[in-house]
Design an enzyme around this catalytic site. Structure first.
Site, PDB file in Angstrom:
ATOM      1  N   ALA A  12       0.821  -1.210   0.000  1.00  0.00           N
ATOM      2  CA  ALA A  12       0.000   0.000   0.000  1.00  0.00           C
ATOM      3  C   ALA A  12       0.857   1.263   0.000  1.00  0.00           C
ATOM      4  O   ALA A  12       1.937   1.306   0.594  1.00  0.00           O
ATOM      5  CB  ALA A  12      -0.923  -0.002   1.208  1.00  0.00           C
ATOM      6  N   GLY A  42       1.083  -5.688   0.666  1.00  0.00           N
ATOM      7  CA  GLY A  42       0.161  -6.009  -0.411  1.00  0.00           C
ATOM      8  C   GLY A  42       0.841  -6.524  -1.656  1.00  0.00           C
ATOM      9  O   GLY A  42       0.232  -7.250  -2.455  1.00  0.00           O
ATOM     10  N   GLU A 101       1.199 -10.093  -1.053  1.00  0.00           N
ATOM     11  CA  GLU A 101      -0.134 -10.689  -1.172  1.00  0.00           C
ATOM     12  C   GLU A 101      -0.562 -10.836  -2.628  1.00  0.00           C
ATOM     13  O   GLU A 101      -1.204 -11.827  -2.996  1.00  0.00           O
ATOM     14  CB  GLU A 101      -1.141  -9.853  -0.392  1.00  0.00           C
ATOM     15  N   GLU A 115       2.880  -5.497   8.098  1.00  0.00           N
ATOM     16  CA  GLU A 115       1.707  -4.736   8.543  1.00  0.00           C
ATOM     17  C   GLU A 115       1.643  -4.532  10.049  1.00  0.00           C
ATOM     18  O   GLU A 115       1.265  -3.453  10.531  1.00  0.00           O
ATOM     19  CB  GLU A 115       0.420  -5.413   8.043  1.00  0.00           C
TER      20      GLU A 115
END
Length: 257
Positions: free
Chosen positions: A64, A109, A112, A132
């Protein structure tokens, strides 16, 4: 310049993350554009494989865009959430096999996104991590679920709770890397080689096999076998099966339509 670049080579699609000046950090606009491109490609029935990669630079994707989020109110962060979910859903729900080419950083992310793909190719520059918890967050792109399914609960817990980054060698040891780049080659080279091998096969069979694998994974065996049977029927009564058997009998490569 577009943040996402799509190139096609026959039945293979290459999706390049093109925000390299920001290490492909996922802003709201970037997430929306990438989700749209992936959904469009997923709707193309002739595609047999897809590669997701960075268009150069030091990172696959660093997750992010925290610079964008720095000024967010709670309401703005709340509004961004469904955009991000649509991105990860689009990546995870691609009907054709997808290969992530990880060179450089794949964090948060970005990691991910790679986990949403079926297979991960990487080179010696690859670095993985889910940081995170170090910034007061929980992975929200499937990290808590996909990572444990790949490497087991305890190993996933280590990476999730510590937020530490792991280099290429440890990632290979943990089973995160499915295709290793040859000496002097890049992650993209390795991913394209793997995807090219996949794309030589029947598109009907590939999509049916992926559906059976993904859908039946967490189900009881009997339910999974029923899904496999439906996938078998989808492929067995297709024109691809007829062509495949004919090509085998004639000792030639099949020409799947």
């Amino acid at each position: 310049m577009a943040m996402i670049e799509v190139r096609r080579d026959g039945a293979l699609a290459l999706v390049l993350l093109n925000r390299t000046e920001a290490l492909n950090a996922i802003s709201t606009a970037f997430a929306a554009e990438l989700a749209e491109r992936l959904r469009e490609l997923g709707a193309e029935p002739r595609l047999r494989a897809l590669v997701l990669a960075s268009n150069g630079g030091r990172a696959f994707c660093v997750g992010a865009d925290l610079k964008e989020r720095k000024g967010f109110s709670d309401a703005e962060l709340y509004a961004q959430r469904p955009v991000f979910r649509e991105l990860f859903d689009a990546a995870r729900e691609l009907p054709m096999p997808a290969v992530a080419a990880v060179g450089g950083y794949a964090l948060g992310g970005g990691f991910e996104l790679a986990l949403c793909c079926d297979l991960i190719a990487a080179d010696a520059n690859a670095v993985f991590g889910l940081p995170e918890t170090s910034v007061g967050l929980v992975p929200g792109g499937g990290g808590t679920q996909l990572l444990s399914r790949r490497i087991g609960l305890a190993r996933a817990a280590d990476l999730l709770y510590t937020g530490r980054q792991i280099a290429y060698a440890e990632a290979c040891e943990l089973g995160l890397v499915d295709q290793v780049a040859k000496t002097g080659a890049s992650a993209l080279d390795a991913a394209l080689e793997l995807a090219g091998t996949i794309a030589a096969n029947s598109p009907v069979a590939l999509r049916s096999a992926k559906h059976a694998l993904r859908t039946g994974y967490d189900l009881p065996l009997a339910a999974g076998l029923d899904i496999e049977d439906a996938a078998w029927r989808q492929a067995a009564f297709s024109a691809d099966r007829v062509e495949g058997i004919q090509a085998f009998a004639e000792k030639r490569r099949p020409r799947f339509e």
